[in-house]
Scaffold this active site. Structure first.
Site, PDB file in Angstrom:
ATOM      1  N   CYS A   1       0.628  -1.351   0.042  1.00 48.37           N
ATOM      2  CA  CYS A   1      -0.032   0.061   0.105  1.00 48.37           C
ATOM      3  C   CYS A   1       0.978   1.286   0.066  1.00 48.37           C
ATOM      4  O   CYS A   1       0.358   2.306  -0.263  1.00 48.37           O
ATOM      5  CB  CYS A   1      -0.905  -0.095   1.244  1.00 48.37           C
ATOM      6  SG  CYS A   1      -0.321  -0.573   2.693  1.00 48.37           S
TER       7      CYS A   1
ATOM      8  N   HIS B   1      -2.228   6.914   3.106  1.00 47.01           N
ATOM      9  CA  HIS B   1      -0.835   7.019   3.321  1.00 47.01           C
ATOM     10  C   HIS B   1      -0.409   8.109   2.536  1.00 47.01           C
ATOM     11  O   HIS B   1      -0.624   8.489   1.384  1.00 47.01           O
ATOM     12  CB  HIS B   1      -0.386   5.769   2.673  1.00 47.01           C
ATOM     13  CG  HIS B   1      -0.383   4.567   3.780  1.00 47.01           C
ATOM     14  ND1 HIS B   1      -1.086   4.348   4.736  1.00 47.01           N
ATOM     15  CD2 HIS B   1       0.054   3.287   3.386  1.00 47.01           C
ATOM     16  CE1 HIS B   1      -1.119   3.132   5.188  1.00 47.01           C
ATOM     17  NE2 HIS B   1      -0.329   2.374   4.370  1.00 47.01           N
TER      18      HIS B   1
HETATM   19  P1  NAP Z   1      -6.689  -8.046   8.973  1.00 46.39           P
HETATM   20  O1  NAP Z   1      -7.646  -7.240   9.475  1.00 46.39           O
HETATM   21  O2  NAP Z   1      -6.098  -8.735  10.275  1.00 46.39           O
HETATM   22  O3  NAP Z   1      -7.763  -9.187   8.541  1.00 46.39           O
HETATM   23  C1  NAP Z   1      -7.151 -10.571   8.464  1.00 46.39           C
HETATM   24  C2  NAP Z   1      -8.109 -11.725   7.501  1.00 46.39           C
HETATM   25  O4  NAP Z   1      -7.423 -12.865   7.416  1.00 46.39           O
HETATM   26  C3  NAP Z   1      -9.413 -11.904   8.511  1.00 46.39           C
HETATM   27  O5  NAP Z   1     -10.399 -12.048   7.513  1.00 46.39           O
HETATM   28  C4  NAP Z   1      -8.894 -13.283   9.384  1.00 46.39           C
HETATM   29  O6  NAP Z   1     -10.139 -13.869   9.498  1.00 46.39           O
HETATM   30  C5  NAP Z   1      -8.239 -13.926   7.911  1.00 46.39           C
HETATM   31  N1  NAP Z   1      -7.446 -14.766   8.582  1.00 46.39           N
HETATM   32  C6  NAP Z   1      -6.500 -14.787   9.805  1.00 46.39           C
HETATM   33  N2  NAP Z   1      -5.763 -15.930   9.820  1.00 46.39           N
HETATM   34  C7  NAP Z   1      -6.179 -16.913   9.018  1.00 46.39           C
HETATM   35  C8  NAP Z   1      -6.160 -18.315   9.032  1.00 46.39           C
HETATM   36  N3  NAP Z   1      -5.098 -18.861   9.470  1.00 46.39           N
HETATM   37  N4  NAP Z   1      -6.638 -18.692   8.041  1.00 46.39           N
HETATM   38  C9  NAP Z   1      -7.470 -18.291   7.270  1.00 46.39           C
HETATM   39  N5  NAP Z   1      -7.841 -16.774   7.298  1.00 46.39           N
HETATM   40  C10 NAP Z   1      -7.279 -16.157   8.311  1.00 46.39           C
HETATM   41  O7  NAP Z   1      -5.587  -7.671   8.015  1.00 46.39           O
HETATM   42  P2  NAP Z   1      -5.791  -6.760   6.810  1.00 46.39           P
HETATM   43  O8  NAP Z   1      -5.176  -5.507   7.177  1.00 46.39           O
HETATM   44  O9  NAP Z   1      -6.901  -6.686   5.924  1.00 46.39           O
HETATM   45  O10 NAP Z   1      -4.457  -7.465   5.960  1.00 46.39           O
HETATM   46  C11 NAP Z   1      -4.894  -8.811   5.015  1.00 46.39           C
HETATM   47  C12 NAP Z   1      -3.642  -8.926   3.986  1.00 46.39           C
HETATM   48  O11 NAP Z   1      -3.470  -7.856   3.096  1.00 46.39           O
HETATM   49  C13 NAP Z   1      -2.139  -8.824   4.787  1.00 46.39           C
HETATM   50  O12 NAP Z   1      -1.561  -9.660   3.947  1.00 46.39           O
HETATM   51  C14 NAP Z   1      -1.628  -7.446   4.470  1.00 46.39           C
HETATM   52  O13 NAP Z   1      -0.454  -7.274   4.547  1.00 46.39           O
HETATM   53  C15 NAP Z   1      -2.006  -7.020   3.295  1.00 46.39           C
HETATM   54  N6  NAP Z   1      -2.508  -5.591   3.024  1.00 46.39           N
HETATM   55  C16 NAP Z   1      -3.199  -4.680   3.873  1.00 46.39           C
HETATM   56  C17 NAP Z   1      -3.217  -3.332   3.540  1.00 46.39           C
HETATM   57  C18 NAP Z   1      -3.986  -2.443   4.361  1.00 46.39           C
HETATM   58  O14 NAP Z   1      -3.904  -1.199   4.190  1.00 46.39           O
HETATM   59  N7  NAP Z   1      -4.422  -2.959   5.637  1.00 46.39           N
HETATM   60  C19 NAP Z   1      -2.797  -3.101   2.414  1.00 46.39           C
HETATM   61  C20 NAP Z   1      -2.380  -3.743   1.349  1.00 46.39           C
HETATM   62  C21 NAP Z   1      -1.993  -5.030   1.888  1.00 46.39           C
HETATM   63  P3  NAP Z   1     -10.660 -14.016  10.953  1.00 46.39           P
HETATM   64  O15 NAP Z   1     -11.602 -12.878  11.151  1.00 46.39           O
HETATM   65  O16 NAP Z   1     -11.641 -15.165  11.033  1.00 46.39           O
HETATM   66  O17 NAP Z   1      -9.653 -14.082  11.846  1.00 46.39           O
END
Ligand code: NAP
Length: 343
Positions: free
Chosen positions: A149, A241
């Site tokens: 991001c 950002h």
């Molecule tokens: P998040 O809010 O922590 O959400 C994580 C998601 O993954 C939830 O739906 C969670 O489900 C699921 N999950 C966690 N552990 C799991 C497992 N063992 N098996 C299956 N599902 C699982 O994280 P996020 O910020 O959305 O980020 C998600 C990804 O996108 C990451 O790789 C991050 O680096 C990337 N990313 C994020 C951003 C940003 O701005 N936030 C930008 C670009 C890329 P439950 O609710 O059931 O735990």
């Protein structure tokens, strides 16, 4: 045309919810599967996810049952992956092998040689490498990725400047808390504070833009020949950002020439539903762009640029969970449709 079935992996998280929002009234995609961890599987989406966006969660989606992140449980042609990187490592390949198109947000596959790291406005021709990926791995499906991001905001602004001969880039980021996910940064740590460290962020930001701006020679992506040096910081901003950028260029353009290059940038993607009217918006006021005022420009898909000064120095800013994550992936998927890889 019949709508293409889409699933979201990691649908309950910060990025997952943005996917749900972005797919809600999508003209080409229909949300058919919502998947998350085993903690959420079996629950209604409204029970599994604490909906935190300003838009209302549509009733049909609220009632959908969350399934496990398993190709046998997900019904879709394309899956959008918003999983933690470790989980994505195993899962994304499984889905691609099982014949799904995978549009991933995670870092896991971004730098893999035969996986495109896409910004449609910058390198849509890199999609062709998917054919090699399928051939080499014997997959019916495939994996595409969008950048980190922080990378995506400044990398998008590089495209119209490539003609000046980019030699080196310094960037200092001021990153929103939503970039760390819902459980990411404790409020006690970030309120009234700046944290000058984001684990693994600088490492990603310093290598991704060279791949994005590289050229596909029919066999591999040849990386662009410039260095990126980054310093990344977490600030108490909800979304958006902001990045201070310094670019050394062979032709030493003036700020006016750089501004003109931004203003005339037209990537020719107006036929893609998620593509903003202007990918880069130039702000001439001395105190813009600002996250609260500018992050939702172009439905969160435009990158705003301002304070273009000799050097060349400027500030760029974009919505991290839309242009930096879910919106970027959905735009990539639209490009897949346009180029005949999907649907
Ligand atoms: P998040 O809010 O922590 O959400 C994580 C998601 O993954 C939830 O739906 C969670 O489900 C699921 N999950 C966690 N552990 C799991 C497992 N063992 N098996 C299956 N599902 C699982 O994280 P996020 O910020 O959305 O980020 C998600 C990804 O996108 C990451 O790789 C991050 O680096 C990337 N990313 C994020 C951003 C940003 O701005 N936030 C930008 C670009 C890329 P439950 O609710 O059931 O735990």
């Amino acid at each position: 045309m019949a709508k293409i079935k889409a699933g979201v992996l990691g649908a309950t998280g910060a990025v997952g919810q943005r996917f749900i929002e972005g797919l809600r009234e999508h003209p080409w995609f229909e949300l058919t599967s919502i998947a998350a961890s085993e903690r959420s599987a079996g629950k209604k989406y409204s029970e599994a996810a604490k909906w935190r966006l300003e838009s209302e969660l549509p009733k049909d989606f609220a009632e959908m049952t969350v399934v496990n992140v398993d190709p046998k449980e997900v019904e879709a042609d394309i899956v959008f992956s918003a999983l933690p990187s470790d989980e994505a490592k195993r899962v994304e390949a499984e889905f691609a092998q099982a014949g799904f198109a995978v549009a991933s947000n995670t870092a896991t596959n971004r730098m893999v040689d035969d996986v495109p790291l896409l910004i449609p406005e910058c390198n849509s021709e890199h999609l062709e490498i998917i054919k090699l990926q399928q051939e080499r791995r014997g997959w019916d499906g495939y994996i595409t990725t969008n950048p980190n991001c922080t990378t995506i905001m400044f990398a998008l602004t590089l495209k119209p400047l490539m003609k000046f001969g980019i030699q080196g880039i310094h960037i200092a980021s001021m990153q929103a808390v939503s970039g760390a996910g819902y459980e990411g940064v404790p409020s006690m740590a970030i309120l009234g504070n700046v944290i000058p460290y984001i684990s693994n962020e600088e490492e990603k930001v310093e290598i991704e833009a060279q791949k994005i701006m590289g050229t596909f020679d029919g066999q591999k992506i040849v990386y662009a020949d410039f260095d990126v040096s980054a310093s990344c910081h977490r600030v108490p901003v909800m979304d958006g950002h902001t990045e201070a950028v310094w670019i050394k260029m062979r032709d030493d353009p003036t700020p006016a020439e750089v501004r003109d290059a931004f203003l005339s940038f037209d990537p020719g993607l107006s036929d893609l539903p998620t593509s903003p009217k202007k990918a880069i918006i130039v702000r001439d006021e001395p105190d813009r762009p600002q996250p609260r005022l500018d992050r939702n420009r172009g439905n969160g898909m435009s990158v705003s640029v301002g304070r273009i000064r000799p050097g060349i120095r400027y500030i760029c800013m974009g919505h991290n969970t839309i242009r930096g994550a879910a919106g970027a992936s959905i735009l990539n998927a639209e490009l897949l449709v346009k180029k005949g890889f999907l649907g």
